[in-house]
Design a protein around this motif. Structure first.
Motif, mmCIF file in Angstrom:
data_model
loop_
_atom_site.group_PDB
_atom_site.id
_atom_site.type_symbol
_atom_site.label_atom_id
_atom_site.label_comp_id
_atom_site.label_asym_id
_atom_site.label_seq_id
_atom_site.Cartn_x
_atom_site.Cartn_y
_atom_site.Cartn_z
ATOM 1 N N UNK A 1 -0.242 21.236 -65.817
ATOM 2 C CA UNK A 1 -1.496 21.978 -65.997
ATOM 3 C C UNK A 1 -2.531 21.160 -66.772
ATOM 4 N N UNK A 2 -2.106 20.073 -67.420
ATOM 5 C CA UNK A 2 -3.026 19.253 -68.198
ATOM 6 C C UNK A 2 -3.605 18.089 -67.406
ATOM 7 N N UNK A 3 -2.972 17.765 -66.278
ATOM 8 C CA UNK A 3 -3.412 16.561 -65.547
ATOM 9 C C UNK A 3 -3.132 16.731 -64.056
ATOM 10 N N UNK A 4 -3.912 16.054 -63.257
ATOM 11 C CA UNK A 4 -3.722 16.033 -61.815
ATOM 12 C C UNK A 4 -3.116 14.693 -61.436
ATOM 13 N N UNK A 5 -2.067 14.659 -60.621
ATOM 14 C CA UNK A 5 -1.460 13.368 -60.240
ATOM 15 C C UNK A 5 -2.475 12.433 -59.608
ATOM 16 N N UNK A 6 -2.287 11.143 -59.893
ATOM 17 C CA UNK A 6 -3.188 10.147 -59.317
ATOM 18 C C UNK A 6 -2.942 10.054 -57.813
#
Length: 223
Positions: free
Chosen positions: A214-219
């Motif tokens: 929820x804190x980051x979107x996969x590259x």
């Protein structure tokens, strides 16, 4: 009956620090898990900032992980987790402050920022901070020992380590891993990760990848 009650959240690296300190001290404690997205009523009576970790000891509360850990080291002096020499103790506090104000900030900014420019700045900062630790801490203070101050683990080691256990999430979401040229840091991470206290509460790479979704979107998409 447990000597200490610690209010914690399993994914929180700050709470991780204090749980490790308690385990290294061999202090019996009661663990109360707090859902930080749905905090129980009255939690701010225990932790006025509404954060974990917080501890209760002799009907008194202490909060903020670095302060909790120094408190534990004073109240339960064996084994000591800060150097006894005043200059070395000052150095330890400098490095704990470095972890809190520089290393953790860059780690968090890289993970949390949706903006690519901010991510790149955080990536450079994180590399620079790791390089500083490699050259100014481990290369100068550790000698032939495995830990920050040589043969014995300290609060400095415990202050940094939780974020290293979470590096797989940073690699997954931001493509950043511990650079191979930082050999002392790699040796240090391996040594700390093998400690009984660390292994007792360690979580898997998949756990952190899932929790930090929820804190980051996969590259890139993962199969």
């Amino acid at each position: 009956m447990a000597d200490i009650t610690i209010y914690s959240s399993v994914a929180c690296p700050y709470a991780h620090r204090s749980r490790l300190a308690l385990l290294e001290k061999g202090v019996e404690f009661e663990l109360i898990e707090i859902d930080l997205q749905n905090k129980p009523a009255g939690f701010t009576d225990i932790s006025p900032y509404g954060k974990v970790p917080a501890i209760a000891h002799n009907n008194k509360q202490v909060w903020e992980s670095a302060i909790i850990n120094e408190y534990l080291d004073e109240v339960f002096p064996n084994p000591p987790l800060l150097p006894q020499n005043p200059l070395d103790k000052a150095q330890a506090r400098i490095w704990i402050d470095f972890a809190n104000t520089r290393f953790v900030t860059a780690f968090s900014n890289l993970l949390r920022s949706p903006d690519s420019e901010t991510q790149e700045e955080a990536r450079r900062d994180l590399y620079k901070h790791l390089e500083f630790v490699e050259n100014q801490a481990l290369a100068k203070l550790s000698g032939n020992g495995s830990y920050w101050f040589g043969e014995n683990i300290s609060l400095v080691d415990l202050s940094f380590y939780p974020w290293f256990e979470r590096l797989p999430a940073l690699e997954y979401y931001r493509g950043f891993k511990l650079p191979s040229e930082f050999t002392r840091l790699q040796q240090w991470q391996n040594a700390v990760s093998q400690r009984e206290s660390v292994q007792k509460i360690a979580n898997s790479q998949e756990f952190y990848i899932d929790r930090y979704a929820r804190l980051a979107t996969p590259v890139t998409a993962k199969n």
